[in-house]
Design a protein around this motif. Structure first.
Motif, PDB file in Angstrom:
ATOM      1  N   PHE A  14      54.431  57.888  51.004  1.00  0.00           N
ATOM      2  CA  PHE A  14      53.131  58.371  50.546  1.00  0.00           C
ATOM      3  C   PHE A  14      52.937  59.823  50.952  1.00  0.00           C
ATOM      4  N   THR A  15      52.384  60.615  50.043  1.00  0.00           N
ATOM      5  CA  THR A  15      52.039  61.999  50.349  1.00  0.00           C
ATOM      6  C   THR A  15      50.559  62.119  50.681  1.00  0.00           C
ATOM      7  N   GLN A  16      49.792  61.076  50.374  1.00  0.00           N
ATOM      8  CA  GLN A  16      48.375  61.031  50.745  1.00  0.00           C
ATOM      9  C   GLN A  16      48.028  59.591  51.092  1.00  0.00           C
ATOM     10  N   GLU A  17      47.539  59.393  52.302  1.00  0.00           N
ATOM     11  CA  GLU A  17      47.096  58.071  52.724  1.00  0.00           C
ATOM     12  C   GLU A  17      45.787  57.735  52.016  1.00  0.00           C
ATOM     13  N   PRO A  18      45.359  56.469  52.054  1.00  0.00           N
ATOM     14  CA  PRO A  18      44.092  56.108  51.413  1.00  0.00           C
ATOM     15  C   PRO A  18      42.955  57.014  51.878  1.00  0.00           C
ATOM     16  N   THR A  19      42.254  57.569  50.899  1.00  0.00           N
ATOM     17  CA  THR A  19      41.189  58.527  51.150  1.00  0.00           C
ATOM     18  C   THR A  19      39.997  58.201  50.261  1.00  0.00           C
ATOM     19  N   GLU A  20      38.837  58.091  50.877  1.00  0.00           N
ATOM     20  CA  GLU A  20      37.616  57.872  50.086  1.00  0.00           C
ATOM     21  C   GLU A  20      37.179  59.195  49.489  1.00  0.00           C
ATOM     22  N   MET A  21      36.854  59.165  48.206  1.00  0.00           N
ATOM     23  CA  MET A  21      36.385  60.350  47.491  1.00  0.00           C
ATOM     24  C   MET A  21      35.183  59.926  46.663  1.00  0.00           C
ATOM     25  N   GLY A  22      34.037  59.887  47.306  1.00  0.00           N
ATOM     26  CA  GLY A  22      32.839  59.426  46.603  1.00  0.00           C
ATOM     27  C   GLY A  22      32.982  57.969  46.231  1.00  0.00           C
ATOM     28  N   PRO A  23      32.859  57.658  44.944  1.00  0.00           N
ATOM     29  CA  PRO A  23      32.882  56.257  44.522  1.00  0.00           C
ATOM     30  C   PRO A  23      34.289  55.657  44.365  1.00  0.00           C
ATOM     31  N   ILE A  24      35.337  56.411  44.702  1.00  0.00           N
ATOM     32  CA  ILE A  24      36.689  55.873  44.579  1.00  0.00           C
ATOM     33  C   ILE A  24      37.471  56.101  45.867  1.00  0.00           C
ATOM     34  N   THR A  25      38.492  55.291  46.041  1.00  0.00           N
ATOM     35  CA  THR A  25      39.456  55.480  47.121  1.00  0.00           C
ATOM     36  C   THR A  25      40.806  55.680  46.459  1.00  0.00           C
ATOM     37  N   VAL A  26      41.548  56.677  46.924  1.00  0.00           N
ATOM     38  CA  VAL A  26      42.837  57.012  46.309  1.00  0.00           C
ATOM     39  C   VAL A  26      43.919  57.148  47.368  1.00  0.00           C
ATOM     40  N   ALA A  27      45.163  57.023  46.920  1.00  0.00           N
ATOM     41  CA  ALA A  27      46.339  57.328  47.729  1.00  0.00           C
ATOM     42  C   ALA A  27      47.404  57.812  46.747  1.00  0.00           C
ATOM     43  N   VAL A  28      48.372  58.569  47.243  1.00  0.00           N
ATOM     44  CA  VAL A  28      49.409  59.135  46.370  1.00  0.00           C
ATOM     45  C   VAL A  28      50.775  58.837  46.977  1.00  0.00           C
ATOM     46  N   PHE A  29      51.700  58.362  46.116  1.00  0.00           N
ATOM     47  CA  PHE A  29      53.054  58.066  46.573  1.00  0.00           C
ATOM     48  C   PHE A  29      54.097  58.712  45.676  1.00  0.00           C
ATOM     49  N   ASP A  30      55.312  58.779  46.208  1.00  0.00           N
ATOM     50  CA  ASP A  30      56.482  59.329  45.511  1.00  0.00           C
ATOM     51  C   ASP A  30      57.189  58.171  44.815  1.00  0.00           C
ATOM     52  N   ASP A  31      57.415  58.295  43.500  1.00  0.00           N
ATOM     53  CA  ASP A  31      58.065  57.202  42.761  1.00  0.00           C
ATOM     54  C   ASP A  31      59.587  57.252  42.826  1.00  0.00           C
ATOM     55  N   THR A  32      60.149  58.121  43.603  1.00  0.00           N
ATOM     56  CA  THR A  32      61.595  58.305  43.801  1.00  0.00           C
ATOM     57  C   THR A  32      62.307  58.876  42.580  1.00  0.00           C
ATOM     58  N   CYS A  33      61.588  59.165  41.513  1.00  0.00           N
ATOM     59  CA  CYS A  33      62.196  59.626  40.258  1.00  0.00           C
ATOM     60  C   CYS A  33      61.648  60.977  39.837  1.00  0.00           C
ATOM     61  N   GLY A  34      61.030  61.700  40.797  1.00  0.00           N
ATOM     62  CA  GLY A  34      60.538  63.036  40.517  1.00  0.00           C
ATOM     63  C   GLY A  34      59.041  63.167  40.382  1.00  0.00           C
ATOM     64  N   ASN A  35      58.305  62.057  40.551  1.00  0.00           N
ATOM     65  CA  ASN A  35      56.855  62.081  40.310  1.00  0.00           C
ATOM     66  C   ASN A  35      56.043  61.642  41.514  1.00  0.00           C
ATOM     67  N   LEU A  36      54.840  62.151  41.558  1.00  0.00           N
ATOM     68  CA  LEU A  36      53.833  61.624  42.454  1.00  0.00           C
ATOM     69  C   LEU A  36      52.901  60.777  41.602  1.00  0.00           C
ATOM     70  N   ILE A  37      52.571  59.592  42.110  1.00  0.00           N
ATOM     71  CA  ILE A  37      51.689  58.662  41.401  1.00  0.00           C
ATOM     72  C   ILE A  37      50.495  58.380  42.300  1.00  0.00           C
ATOM     73  N   GLN A  38      49.315  58.438  41.713  1.00  0.00           N
ATOM     74  CA  GLN A  38      48.100  58.123  42.461  1.00  0.00           C
ATOM     75  C   GLN A  38      47.683  56.694  42.155  1.00  0.00           C
ATOM     76  N   ILE A  39      47.242  55.985  43.183  1.00  0.00           N
ATOM     77  CA  ILE A  39      46.602  54.699  42.971  1.00  0.00           C
ATOM     78  C   ILE A  39      45.128  54.880  43.316  1.00  0.00           C
ATOM     79  N   ALA A  40      44.279  54.200  42.572  1.00  0.00           N
ATOM     80  CA  ALA A  40      42.831  54.393  42.751  1.00  0.00           C
ATOM     81  C   ALA A  40      42.100  53.065  42.658  1.00  0.00           C
TER      82      ALA A  40
END
Length: 128
Positions: free
Chosen positions: A99-125
């Motif tokens: 993960f490049t970003q641990e779970p973080t609250e941002m107003g009405p959503i919580t997000v985290a960002v991970f590396d998909d091992t294939c060149g991309n960062l993917i956010q989960i929300a």
């Protein structure tokens, strides 16, 4: 009109298929030859006839530049919705996902960002 297919560029289709199915839990939908690459899609396990994600090879300079520029700026290429970001974060971390970003609250959503091992960062929300 509805969403049917969207894509992410990947640097290795076989590695991407393994990650997106074995780690993220999607199911392989289409896997057919397309020249030296494949037309390769995955779908949600609970809705295999729904929206598909095309694992698009980044074999051209435009795709590579796009992918590299997003990573350089630490920008996710897309967002996947989850019911509980913290639980999904813990599950994926347990499977070795970086993960490049641990779970973080941002107003009405919580997000985290991970590396998909294939060149991309993917956010989960997760919406509150």
């Amino acid at each position: 009109m509805k969403f049917q297919l969207f894509s992410v560029y990947v640097d290795d289709q076989d590695k991407a298929l393994k990650f997106y199915t074995e780690i993220l839990g999607f199911v392989k939908k289409i896997d057919m030859p397309a020249g030296e690459f494949k037309f390769l899609t995955v779908a949600q396990a609970h809705d295999p006839d729904g929206v598909e994600l095309l694992l698009e090879p980044n074999d051209n300079p435009i795709a590579q530049t796009y992918q590299q520029a997003l990573r350089k700026e630490n920008l996710p290429v897309t967002v996947f919705g989850v019911d509980n970001v913290q639980e999904e974060y813990e599950r994926l971390k347990g499977l070795g996902v970086t993960f490049t970003q641990e779970p973080t609250e941002m107003g009405p959503i919580t997000v985290a960002v991970f590396d998909d091992t294939c060149g991309n960062l993917i956010q989960i929300a997760q919406s509150s």
